[in-house]
Structure formats: C-alpha cells, structure tokens
Design an enzyme around this catalytic site. Structure first.
Site, short mmCIF file in Angstrom:
data_model
loop_
_atom_site.label_atom_id
_atom_site.label_comp_id
_atom_site.label_asym_id
_atom_site.label_seq_id
_atom_site.Cartn_x
_atom_site.Cartn_y
_atom_site.Cartn_z
N GLY A 143 -38.97 -16.88 -21.75
CA GLY A 143 -39.45 -17.96 -20.91
C GLY A 143 -40.30 -17.53 -19.74
N SER A 144 -40.13 -18.22 -18.63
CA SER A 144 -41.02 -18.08 -17.48
C SER A 144 -40.92 -16.74 -16.77
CB SER A 144 -40.76 -19.21 -16.49
OG SER A 144 -41.04 -20.46 -17.08
#
Length: 594
Positions: free
Chosen positions: A312-313
C-alpha cells in the site's frame, strides 16, 4: 647339568681295600644331593616372595597416590561411555549479539526395545502407553510379540521420562546416549532459528542437522569440528526480540488479525535486531509441514521474509523521493489531486476527500493516491522500475535464512502506465516486510544501499548511493509530518521523534478474481529518531479489524500504527536511545508556579 654318581667306583674300591661298607658311600651321596635340591628350592621360593612383596608394595603406593588425587579433586557425576563410534561431535551454539544462548545442545537418551529379552512384553507396552500417551499400544504389542528384534520407541527422553521407563523394570527396554538440540527460550525467535532434527542415527549416537532457518543455512558451519565449538553470533538482541514479539502478539489479538510480522533493523549496519512472525511455534517441538491448503496459514510460515504482500501507501515515499532526486518536484511543488485519475477503464481514487491541489509533502502527509499517481507519471515506468530495483524491491533478499529465496517479489510482466501509477501507491507489486525495511533504511539513512543481515557485524555498510543526502533528509522530514499531522498521528512516541508512512492494501482473493472488500494488509513503516534515524521498524497486520467503534476500522492508522508506537515505546530504551524531552518555556513555568 652333570650329576654326581651315588656309587663312584674309585671310592668303592678304596673302601673295600680298607674293609669299609660301600653302601655308606651311596647313602652319604644321596643325602648331599637331597640337601642341594632343598637349598635350590628354598632360594627360588625366597626370590618369588621377594618379587611378590615388591609388587604389592608398588600397588599400595599407586593406590594411595590415586586416592589422594581423587580426594583433592572436585566431585562430578560419572558419565556413561557410549559404545561404538559416535556419528558426529558437538554442534556449535547459537547466541544473540550479547552472547546469550539461543540454541545449544543437551545430553539425553533415546529409548529402544529388544523384544527377545522382554519377560512380559504386553505389560511393558501398556506401561509405555501410560508414560507416552501418543504411542500406539496395539502397534507396540504387535512389535513386541512378533519376530522383530529391534524397535525404536522414542528418539529422545527427558530425565523424568527415562526414570519412569527404568521403573518398568523390563530388561528388553534399553537407553542409548545422544545429544538433542535445545532452544531454551521456547518460541522466541523461532522463525529465525528454524529448528533441527536427527539425520543418521543408531542406538549410541545421532546426527543433529538443521531443517530450517539459521540452523539449516549454517548447518555445515555449526557442525564443522574445525571451528572448535565457536558459537554463531546473530545480530538479534534477545531482550528486544522478546519485547517485540510480546507487543506484536498483544496487538494482533487486540486488532483481531489472523497474522502479524515485525522487522526492526539498524539503518546503517543492516543488522536485524528483531524479526517476528505470528503465529509462531516452539522449535523444541516443531510442528509438521502442511500437506494441503494455504502454506501461509502454517505457523512455520515466516511472514516477515516469505510473505509477499501489496504494502500500500508505504511505497508513496519512493515515488516522491525519486521525483525529487530527478529534479521534477520539490516538497512545495503543487500537485493536482482532483480525482478520479482515469486511465482507460481504470479509475484511481483517494480513500477520503482531498483538496483539488496539494503540495508534494502534503500528498505524503494526506496519503493521496491521485497525487502520487500523477507524480509517478512524471517519472515514467522505466525509471521507476530501475529505482525500485536499486532499493532491492524486485529480487529476493539475501538475508541468511534458508527460506529467503522463496520470498520472491511479484512485479508486473508488462510495466505499463497503469502499473506505474498503481505501483507508486503500493498496488500491483508485492514485497515482504523485510524488503520494505531494507528499502526504507537505504532511502532514509542518507541515501546509500544497505543489505539486511542476521549476523552480528557492527560495521557500517557503504553501499551504492540510491539518492542524495539532501533528498534523503527531505524524505525524512515528510515522514515526520505524517506522524505529526497526517495519517499516522497515533504513532507519535514522546521523546523519540518517530517518522513513518501508513499503508492499507486490499487483500487479493485466493481465487485470483479481484480483491476482498473487507480484508486488508495494514502496514506501518517507521524510522526513529526521524532527524537522524538509527532504526527502521516495519509492522504488518494481516486482516486486522479495530472494532471499538460503531463500524470496523481496518486502516493502518487505526491498527498497525498504535502497535508500532507501543513497540517503539518498549524497545527504544532497550536499544540505549535516550528520550529527547522538549524544552519548556521558562516564563510559562514561572506563570504556572505563581
């Protein structure tokens, strides 16, 4: 020997001339002969007695000296000598960076049976079943009453079990001396150590071999007599490892996750101070490998090294750092974050509403997918793939574990424009938590590549430069803002200036048809202290769900971040980091006092 005649002719003739009796001469010669024989026998007996007396004198002196030596020596338990030639010698210990034992050897015994010497084999089988409930009583009775002459019962026994078997009193139950591998800390660092088992074995000895982890990776070294038993020193700190596992276990249960992983690594030396994967196991009683189903559900599966996930981020800082390094943006460059970002039939949106524009550092602080995607398009797919490769995110890690090669990152075969955009925010590429720890360390330690290691080195790595010191410092500042003002606000630990980035990625379905709506991988990648980082900490939770509110909260800011914060709070003092307390305004102190 010339014998004197009893009746010498000359003397007999003289005796007859003188009128004497010749028989007296024979009697006298016989007497003299007997006396000579007696003297010779007496001398021989006296010599033998003298030799025997000297032997006894020497024996008594030797016994006296030995008794004196024993009386002056330290008492110790006698050891049973093993018959036959042992297969191998001692296996070297494994210790942590401070010399504390992680794996060692213990003298024990095996149990086997020779049924032909048993008096009551059925009773022996029943009593063995009472001692070892896992044994098959019917099978033992069949073996003991059949034609078999040798039956293995147990490969190793505890002293208590050995005494109970001894009390059975069957002459057909025999013990064989051997060594076993002992892990005195139980499940602590189990995925690093791996475990050991028996290879070749007989009744007098057994070959201890590594089957996983460090034990397997350094099996030849640990068994090499040329090392003279020198222990293998790992980079782990046992105290920090125990605290890491304790906090991670509590966080996993509190957040209702099915699994968790954590990696704590020195950003300059690459030494892994703690590496945890849950659920874990006790290497003293290593479970069996799953024969069917998902291997990641097994406690043997090392999520920190073998588990590759869309993280993810946490990847956003890579896209921004590369763009800054190339001179395409700076922290205050305005980025269009109006969504959705469209590419063909694909729509990229943010998880929450964003302003129409944000600065680059706000893109990181607010974790904008749209903004990061647009920055990645400025970089381009070819340069992006090479940059991620320079951080080690496209190949298995070279960490010293036998399972490391199986942690192969998943990268797109065709690095298209949509791949460039999604990879910039951690989708479309899968890496392990250890990959992420190494990449963060390389980016944020001043910009030089560092390779993770489980061996104690205390030597700063001077790898290839991946970004400039200026870009590295700007990236650290952005990650500090994420904790101070952004999505990781619960990660702030007073006194330790934490910086980091959250990442929440939907889990792909096991059937390969899209993603789950209610299952995520939540990750928090952090450094501390942020201004001059010494350690990187990665915490990953598999399918977490924080349920204290009206609706389940699964994002990393609510799940992985508080777990990581508690971990830093616990381990930072153990690492020798002194908290930096903020100075208080003297005027305010005076005013409060008044």
């Amino acid at each position: 020997m010339i014998r004197t005649p009893l009746r010498p002719l000359a003397r007999i003739l003289k005796a007859r001339e003188k009128g004497e009796d010749p028989s007296a001469i024979a009697a006298e010669n016989l007497r003299l002969r007997h006396e000579a024989i007696a003297d010779k026998s007496r001398a021989r007996a006296e010599g033998r007695l003298l030799v025997l007396g000297a032997f006894f004198a020497v024996a008594f002196v030797a016994i006296g000296l030995r008794m004196g030596t024993i009386a002056n020596s330290m008492p110790e338990e006698p050891r049973t000598a093993a018959t036959g030639n042992p297969i191998i010698g001692q296996r070297a210990d494994i210790v942590d960076r401070n010399g504390r034992i992680l794996a060692t050897n213990l003298e024990t015994h095996s149990l086997y049976a020779q049924p032909q010497h048993m008096i009551d084999p059925i009773r022996a089988a029943k009593e063995l079943k009472a001692i070892f409930p896992e044994l098959n009583e019917e099978r033992m009775i069949k073996d003991f009453t059949g034609k078999r002459k040798f039956v293995w019962i147990r490969r190793q026994l505890s002293p208590e079990q050995m005494q109970l078997v001894h009390d059975i009193g069957s002459p057909g139950l025999l013990f064989g001396p051997r060594e076993m591998r002992l892990y005195p800390n139980g499940p602590i660092a189990s995925h690093v150590l791996g475990g050991a088992s028996y290879g070749r074995e007989d009744v007098a000895s057994a070959e201890v071999i590594g089957v996983a982890g460090i034990e397997r990776r350094f099996d030849s070294l640990l068994r090499d007599p040329a090392n003279e038993g020198k222990p293998l020193e790992l980079s782990l700190d046992l105290t920090v490892q125990a605290a890491t596992e304790e906090v991670l276990d509590g966080g996993m249960k509190l957040m209702n996750a099915k699994g968790a992983a954590a990696v704590l690594m020195d950003v300059h030396t690459g030494e892994i101070i703690a590496l945890a994967s849950l659920p874990d196991f006790d290497p003293n009683n290593r479970p069996q490998v799953l024969l069917k189903g998902d291997q990641s559900d097994s406690p043997l599966f090392n999520r920190a090294v073998q588990g590759v996930y869309e993280l993810g981020s946490t990847f956003k800082i890579f896209a921004v750092a590369q763009a800054m390094e190339l001179g395409l943006v700076n922290p205050q460059t305005i980025i269009d974050t109006k969504g959705p970002l469209t590419w063909g039939r694909f729509r990229i949106r943010d998880s929450h509403s964003m302003p129409a524009t944000l600065t680059v550092e706000d893109v990181i602080a607010e974790s904008s997918n749209v903004g990061t995607g647009r920055i990645a398009m400025l970089v381009g797919g070819d340069r992006q793939s090479k940059f991620l490769a320079s951080l080690g995110l496209t190949e298995p890690t070279q960490v010293e574990l036998s399972e490391a090669p199986s942690g192969q990152p998943l990268v797109p075969k065709n690095w298209s424009e949509i791949s460039t955009m999604t990879i910039s925010f951690g989708h479309g590429i899968s890496d392990s938590p250890l990959h992420l720890a190494s990449a963060y360390a390389s980016l944020l330690n001043g910009g030089t590549r560092v390779l993770p290691t489980l061996l104690k080195t205390n030597v700063v790595q001077h790898g290839a430069r991946v970004v400039s010191e200026d870009t590295s410092a700007k990236a650290r500042h952005m990650l500090r803002r994420v904790v101070e003002e952004g999505t990781a606000s619960m990660g702030d630990v007073p006194g330790y200036e934490v910086g980091g980035k959250t990442g929440t990625a939907d889990k792909p379905r096991t059937d390969g048809r899209g993603y789950y709506d209610d299952k995520v991988i939540a990750t928090f990648a952090s450094i501390f202290p942020a201004d001059d980082p010494k350690y990187v900490l990665i915490v990953t939770l598999d399918e977490p769900s924080e349920n204290s509110g009206e609706k389940p909260r699964r994002t990393a800011g609510w799940t992985a971040v508080p777990v990581a914060a508690e971990m830093i709070r616990r381990v930072a003092p153990l690492l020798g980091l002194r908290p930096q307390l903020e100075s208080t305004d003297v005027a305010s102190v005076t005013l409060t006092s008044n």
